[in-house]
Scaffold this motif. Structure first.
Motif, PDB file in Angstrom:
ATOM      1  N   PRO A  89     128.686  -5.004 166.013  1.00 26.04           N
ATOM      2  CA  PRO A  89     129.037  -4.227 164.932  1.00 26.04           C
ATOM      3  C   PRO A  89     129.951  -4.792 163.962  1.00 26.04           C
ATOM      4  O   PRO A  89     130.140  -4.442 162.630  1.00 26.04           O
ATOM      5  CB  PRO A  89     129.921  -3.422 165.972  1.00 26.04           C
ATOM      6  N   GLU A  90     130.650  -5.947 164.029  1.00 27.61           N
ATOM      7  CA  GLU A  90     131.523  -6.541 163.136  1.00 27.61           C
ATOM      8  C   GLU A  90     130.693  -7.185 162.102  1.00 27.61           C
ATOM      9  O   GLU A  90     131.004  -7.368 161.025  1.00 27.61           O
ATOM     10  CB  GLU A  90     132.219  -7.904 163.831  1.00 27.61           C
ATOM     11  N   VAL A  91     129.371  -7.635 162.310  1.00 28.23           N
ATOM     12  CA  VAL A  91     128.442  -8.137 161.299  1.00 28.23           C
ATOM     13  C   VAL A  91     127.305  -7.410 160.840  1.00 28.23           C
ATOM     14  O   VAL A  91     126.885  -7.635 159.894  1.00 28.23           O
ATOM     15  CB  VAL A  91     127.842  -9.678 161.990  1.00 28.23           C
ATOM     16  N   GLY A  92     126.780  -6.612 161.988  1.00 28.01           N
ATOM     17  CA  GLY A  92     125.788  -5.701 161.647  1.00 28.01           C
ATOM     18  C   GLY A  92     124.307  -6.311 162.240  1.00 28.01           C
ATOM     19  O   GLY A  92     123.396  -5.893 161.894  1.00 28.01           O
ATOM     20  N   THR A  93     124.383  -7.404 162.960  1.00 28.57           N
ATOM     21  CA  THR A  93     123.184  -8.049 163.362  1.00 28.57           C
ATOM     22  C   THR A  93     122.584  -7.059 164.735  1.00 28.57           C
ATOM     23  O   THR A  93     123.466  -6.817 165.473  1.00 28.57           O
ATOM     24  CB  THR A  93     123.158  -9.499 163.658  1.00 28.57           C
ATOM     25  N   VAL A  94     121.316  -7.256 164.972  1.00 34.16           N
ATOM     26  CA  VAL A  94     120.884  -6.576 166.032  1.00 34.16           C
ATOM     27  C   VAL A  94     119.615  -7.558 166.484  1.00 34.16           C
ATOM     28  O   VAL A  94     119.130  -8.262 165.806  1.00 34.16           O
ATOM     29  CB  VAL A  94     120.231  -5.267 165.820  1.00 34.16           C
ATOM     30  N   PHE A 149     125.365 -15.365 154.918  1.00 34.56           N
ATOM     31  CA  PHE A 149     126.589 -14.708 154.421  1.00 34.56           C
ATOM     32  C   PHE A 149     127.822 -14.818 155.110  1.00 34.56           C
ATOM     33  O   PHE A 149     128.220 -13.960 156.031  1.00 34.56           O
ATOM     34  CB  PHE A 149     125.892 -13.007 154.533  1.00 34.56           C
ATOM     35  N   PRO A 150     128.621 -15.857 154.823  1.00 38.60           N
ATOM     36  CA  PRO A 150     130.129 -15.897 155.645  1.00 38.60           C
ATOM     37  C   PRO A 150     130.824 -14.994 155.718  1.00 38.60           C
ATOM     38  O   PRO A 150     130.827 -14.224 154.546  1.00 38.60           O
ATOM     39  CB  PRO A 150     130.388 -17.369 154.909  1.00 38.60           C
ATOM     40  N   LEU A 151     131.653 -14.749 156.529  1.00 34.91           N
ATOM     41  CA  LEU A 151     132.563 -13.531 156.502  1.00 34.91           C
ATOM     42  C   LEU A 151     133.886 -14.029 155.888  1.00 34.91           C
ATOM     43  O   LEU A 151     134.179 -15.151 155.951  1.00 34.91           O
ATOM     44  CB  LEU A 151     133.084 -13.338 157.965  1.00 34.91           C
ATOM     45  N   GLU A 162     121.804 -16.106 168.411  1.00 33.83           N
ATOM     46  CA  GLU A 162     121.126 -16.831 167.360  1.00 33.83           C
ATOM     47  C   GLU A 162     121.037 -16.063 166.066  1.00 33.83           C
ATOM     48  O   GLU A 162     121.204 -16.715 165.013  1.00 33.83           O
ATOM     49  CB  GLU A 162     119.578 -17.185 167.785  1.00 33.83           C
ATOM     50  N   ALA A 163     120.979 -14.685 166.021  1.00 34.14           N
ATOM     51  CA  ALA A 163     120.507 -13.916 164.985  1.00 34.14           C
ATOM     52  C   ALA A 163     121.895 -13.941 163.953  1.00 34.14           C
ATOM     53  O   ALA A 163     121.715 -14.043 162.678  1.00 34.14           O
ATOM     54  CB  ALA A 163     120.257 -12.763 165.110  1.00 34.14           C
TER      55      ALA A 163
END
Length: 72
Positions: free
Chosen positions: A22-27, A51-53, A42-43
């Protein structure tokens, strides 16, 4: 290189496990929980390369209750 701890939210859909950060939005997904987490890691790493935070991106984790009617 920076290391940061992220959250993995995992649920089962039929015969696969789906993992969400949830912090990054990756699935991602896998045949078991361990594979789903490894694929999500990995994703997320690949995503963060592009896209660095920002340094001040502090996640907020909380819970809430919801009412719903159960059907028999």
């Amino acid at each position: 290189m920076t290391t940061k701890t992220f959250t993995a939210v995992i649920h089962k859909e039929e015969d696969i496990y789906v993992a969400n950060c949830p912090e990054v939005g990756t699935v991602s997904q896998g045949e078991n929980v361990e594979e789903a987490i490894a694929n999500l890691k990995e994703a997320t790493e690949l995503y963060l390369e592009e896209f660095p935070l920002p340094d001040n991106n502090l996640p907020i984790t909380t819970t809430f209750e919801a009412n719903y009617a159960q059907t028999a």
